[in-house]
Scaffold this motif. Structure first.
Motif, mmCIF file in Angstrom:
data_model
loop_
_atom_site.group_PDB
_atom_site.id
_atom_site.type_symbol
_atom_site.label_atom_id
_atom_site.label_comp_id
_atom_site.label_asym_id
_atom_site.label_seq_id
_atom_site.Cartn_x
_atom_site.Cartn_y
_atom_site.Cartn_z
ATOM 1 N N GLU A 159 0.807 -1.214 0.000
ATOM 2 C CA GLU A 159 0.000 0.000 0.000
ATOM 3 C C GLU A 159 0.844 1.270 0.000
ATOM 4 N N ALA A 160 2.137 1.157 0.190
ATOM 5 C CA ALA A 160 3.013 2.322 0.218
ATOM 6 C C ALA A 160 3.444 2.692 -1.189
ATOM 7 N N PRO A 161 3.573 3.995 -1.485
ATOM 8 C CA PRO A 161 4.014 4.398 -2.823
ATOM 9 C C PRO A 161 5.499 4.102 -3.012
ATOM 10 N N ARG A 162 5.890 3.948 -4.243
ATOM 11 C CA ARG A 162 7.298 3.701 -4.540
ATOM 12 C C ARG A 162 8.131 4.964 -4.324
ATOM 13 N N PHE A 163 7.574 6.139 -4.726
ATOM 14 C CA PHE A 163 8.317 7.392 -4.655
ATOM 15 C C PHE A 163 7.603 8.407 -3.766
ATOM 16 N N SER A 164 8.396 9.159 -3.016
ATOM 17 C CA SER A 164 7.924 10.367 -2.347
ATOM 18 C C SER A 164 8.586 11.546 -3.045
ATOM 19 N N VAL A 165 7.790 12.360 -3.712
ATOM 20 C CA VAL A 165 8.300 13.503 -4.465
ATOM 21 C C VAL A 165 8.130 14.752 -3.612
ATOM 22 N N ILE A 166 9.239 15.340 -3.187
ATOM 23 C CA ILE A 166 9.199 16.523 -2.322
ATOM 24 C C ILE A 166 9.427 17.762 -3.169
ATOM 25 N N VAL A 167 8.533 18.732 -3.017
ATOM 26 C CA VAL A 167 8.639 20.004 -3.731
ATOM 27 C C VAL A 167 8.584 21.126 -2.702
ATOM 28 N N ALA A 168 9.674 21.847 -2.544
ATOM 29 C CA ALA A 168 9.707 23.015 -1.669
ATOM 30 C C ALA A 168 9.351 24.230 -2.506
ATOM 31 N N VAL B 156 4.824 15.474 -1.709
ATOM 32 C CA VAL B 156 4.916 16.210 -0.448
ATOM 33 C C VAL B 156 5.258 17.649 -0.795
ATOM 34 N N LEU B 157 4.280 18.529 -0.662
ATOM 35 C CA LEU B 157 4.478 19.944 -0.965
ATOM 36 C C LEU B 157 4.815 20.700 0.317
ATOM 37 N N VAL B 158 6.008 21.258 0.374
ATOM 38 C CA VAL B 158 6.395 22.099 1.493
ATOM 39 C C VAL B 158 6.129 23.545 1.081
ATOM 40 N N ASP B 159 5.057 24.112 1.590
ATOM 41 C CA ASP B 159 4.703 25.499 1.279
ATOM 42 C C ASP B 159 5.455 26.398 2.247
ATOM 43 N N ASP B 160 6.491 27.053 1.725
ATOM 44 C CA ASP B 160 7.402 27.831 2.555
ATOM 45 C C ASP B 160 6.956 29.289 2.628
ATOM 46 N N ARG B 161 5.876 29.517 3.422
ATOM 47 C CA ARG B 161 5.389 30.871 3.705
ATOM 48 C C ARG B 161 4.856 31.584 2.464
ATOM 49 N N SER B 162 4.249 30.852 1.550
ATOM 50 C CA SER B 162 3.701 31.476 0.339
ATOM 51 C C SER B 162 2.529 32.389 0.680
ATOM 52 N N ALA C 143 14.497 29.780 9.271
ATOM 53 C CA ALA C 143 15.664 29.817 8.388
ATOM 54 C C ALA C 143 15.214 29.818 6.940
ATOM 55 N N ASP C 144 15.911 30.595 6.106
ATOM 56 C CA ASP C 144 15.634 30.622 4.684
ATOM 57 C C ASP C 144 16.432 29.534 3.974
ATOM 58 N N GLY C 145 16.054 29.276 2.735
ATOM 59 C CA GLY C 145 16.831 28.356 1.911
ATOM 60 C C GLY C 145 16.120 27.041 1.671
ATOM 61 N N LYS C 146 16.532 26.378 0.604
ATOM 62 C CA LYS C 146 15.899 25.125 0.213
ATOM 63 C C LYS C 146 16.158 24.024 1.228
ATOM 64 N N GLY C 147 17.381 23.981 1.787
ATOM 65 C CA GLY C 147 17.670 22.971 2.787
ATOM 66 C C GLY C 147 16.762 23.081 3.986
ATOM 67 N N ALA C 148 16.505 24.310 4.422
ATOM 68 C CA ALA C 148 15.611 24.534 5.567
ATOM 69 C C ALA C 148 14.188 24.114 5.227
ATOM 70 N N ALA C 149 13.745 24.434 4.010
ATOM 71 C CA ALA C 149 12.390 24.047 3.617
ATOM 72 C C ALA C 149 12.251 22.533 3.527
ATOM 73 N N LEU C 150 13.242 21.865 2.953
ATOM 74 C CA LEU C 150 13.181 20.400 2.861
ATOM 75 C C LEU C 150 13.164 19.763 4.238
ATOM 76 N N VAL D 168 12.438 11.826 -4.186
ATOM 77 C CA VAL D 168 12.785 12.639 -5.351
ATOM 78 C C VAL D 168 12.558 14.099 -4.984
ATOM 79 N N VAL D 169 13.539 14.952 -5.206
ATOM 80 C CA VAL D 169 13.416 16.379 -4.918
ATOM 81 C C VAL D 169 13.311 17.132 -6.231
ATOM 82 N N LEU D 170 12.232 17.896 -6.384
ATOM 83 C CA LEU D 170 12.017 18.690 -7.587
ATOM 84 C C LEU D 170 11.746 20.137 -7.220
ATOM 85 N N ASP D 171 12.157 21.050 -8.103
ATOM 86 C CA ASP D 171 11.773 22.442 -7.947
ATOM 87 C C ASP D 171 10.349 22.631 -8.444
#
Length: 496
Positions: A79-88, A120-126, A158-165, A179-182
């Motif tokens: 039941e688990a997905p193969r990929f977790s796609v993270i988008v910051a 997985v959408l990380v909404d960084d203060r949009s 903290a700012d930056g992609k690393g902090a958001a991830l 998988v990390v995508l912009d």
């Protein structure tokens, strides 16, 4: 996740000043002639000679990508997905809908016949409705239950992609591969399927081939596309030869357990991709594979000032990575001797820009331009030659195969473009040594997805890879993003 409040070590500041001052002094002395000049010229020759086998190996690796059949999964629950796609994402309403549509259109399916992933959408203060657009797109394309939104709020974050991830630690992800995508990334339908084949072949860490949208005919955008081709060829060659190849942020792919073992994401990493590359090498002896059959498309930086800020940040992040992880990499028993030598070689190349600046200043002071001219000619000639070689088999904007003349022309453009590093690296060394304060980031401007030249959008314009041997088609669906981009972030500065 590590916090970014720790100050820059004094030893790093001293090292940055020493490299900058030492390189300039060495270049100045070389401009005066004698043994120093011969040593510097000899060093340039060694570097040029070392690049040839790397490019050859990169071309061979691209031709010999694994062709394996996907096996039945047995390492994770069905039941688990193969990929977790993270988008910051921060204020990315103009483009996020297109990426959601591309993820929904993947042809790697689970037992229910739906895309084998979670997003997985990380909404960084949009403040422009990024989350609303993403969720509406997911609903329209039938993957609303596959989207997880994590919101970051707060003035002191903290700012930056690393902090958001870091808001999406690997322990919270359900897929066995991350998988990390912009947010502006666009994918063909076979993207995840290609990644799955490499994972089944045992690859634990890899980077997808990055491509620049061919929607912008400007000199600046074209040069960035060619730079990606050269970088990809060199990194693929490093990988094939056993060197310390590196992640690139858009298209980072890593086994979830490996990311956990490496300590997850780090907020204080100025370039989170280079930092993670070094950490997985240290903790597990794993190098980053560069693969040719999975492509991720992205927009170019569209302004000179934006490009300058980006390149200085990249240069400083690279320097910080070498200072922090270099000693450990050199002592690591998990890496081969060649991998360690390769790591050192790429660290030493950071000396070249300060040396060339010193040679230029010395030549002006002595009114003897010969050495500076020779060094600059060597540098730009190498850049042009690398581009000419990397573009072999490529195609132009009109889809036709690149002629030798066009490869020479684009090699000349790349030679001129590459001189930005002669200023960016000294600038990064100076900034590392002198700047203090919290890290602040520029927000890259992205055009609405309808303006990207994808099939089925904007009058049916087509996208072709500026450097791809085969014209690539990215299948899209109607975009939902119409919001105007919000106010952009502050100019980037580095932590104390």
């Amino acid at each position: 996740m590590t916090d970014d409040s720790r100050p820059t070590p004094a030893s790093w500041r001293i090292a940055a000043v020493s490299v900058l001052a030492g390189g300039v002094l060495l270049g100045d002395r070389a401009a005066g002639g004698g043994r120093t000049r011969l040593a510097v010229i000899g060093m340039c020759g060694v570097v040029a000679a070392a690049v040839a086998p790397i490019l050859w190996a990169g071309r061979r690796a691209a031709r010999e990508s694994p062709r394996v059949t996907l096996a039945a999964r047995s390492t994770i629950p069905a039941e688990a997905p193969r990929f977790s796609v993270i988008v910051a994402a921060r204020d990315e309403a103009t483009v996020i809908g297109g990426l959601v549509a591309d993820l929904a259109g993947q042809d790697l399916l689970d037992a229910s016949g739906r895309p084998d992933l979670e997003m997985v959408l990380v909404d960084d203060r949009s403040i422009d409705g990024t989350t609303d657009v993403a969720l509406e797109a997911a609903k329209v394309h039938g993957i609303a239950d596959r989207v997880v939104v994590l919101r970051r709020d707060g003035l002191e974050l903290a700012d930056g992609k690393g902090a958001a991830l870091g808001a999406a630690p690997p322990e919270r992800c359900r897929g066995d591969t991350i998988v990390v995508l912009d947010a502006d990334a666009r994918l063909g339908p076979g993207f995840l399927g290609a990644l799955a084949r490499h994972r089944e072949a045992g690859v634990r860490a890899m980077t997808a081939r990055r491509r620049t949208f061919d929607d912008d005919p400007s000199w600046l955008a074209g040069a960035q596309a060619d730079e990606q081709a050269v970088d990809g060829a060199i990194q693929a060659g490093r990988w094939a030869l056993g060197g310390m190849s590196e992640f690139r942020g858009n298209g980072t792919v890593i086994e979830r357990q490996l990311l956990i073992e490496a300590g997850g994401w780090r907020a204080n990493a100025l370039t989170e991709d280079l930092d993670l590359s070094s950490r997985i090498a240290l903790t597990a002896g794993v190098r980053v594979a560069w693969i040719a059959d999975a492509e991720v498309w992205e927009q170019p930086v569209r302004s000179a000032i934006g490009l300058w800020r980006q390149r200085v940040r990249w240069a400083e992040g690279s320097i910080r990575r070498y200072l922090e992880h270099g000693p450990g990499v050199l002592r690591s028993d998990a890496l081969t001797s060649f991998a360690r030598v390769d790591f050192v070689a790429y660290a030493v190349q950071l000396l070249s820009p300060p040396i060339m600046v010193g040679a230029l200043l010395g030549s002006i002071r002595r009114r003897q331009p010969a050495v500076a001219a020779a060094l600059l000619a060597t540098y730009v000639s190498a850049s042009g030659a690398l581009t000419f070689q990397a573009l072999e088999g490529g195609r132009d904007r009109d889809g036709r195969a690149l002629t030798r003349r066009r490869r020479v022309e684009r090699g000349g453009r790349m030679a001129a473009f590459s001189t930005i590093w002669l200023v960016a690296v000294p600038g990064a060394l100076w900034r590392l040594a002198t700047r203090r304060g919290r890290m602040r980031w520029d927000k890259m401007e992205h055009l609405p997805a309808d303006d990207q030249g994808l099939p089925g959008r904007g009058g049916g314009r087509s996208v072709t890879a500026a450097t791809d041997p085969v014209a690539a088609q990215v299948q899209g669906k109607p975009d939902l993003a119409t919001a105007e981009p919000a106010a952009r972030g502050n100019r980037a500065s580095t932590p104390a």
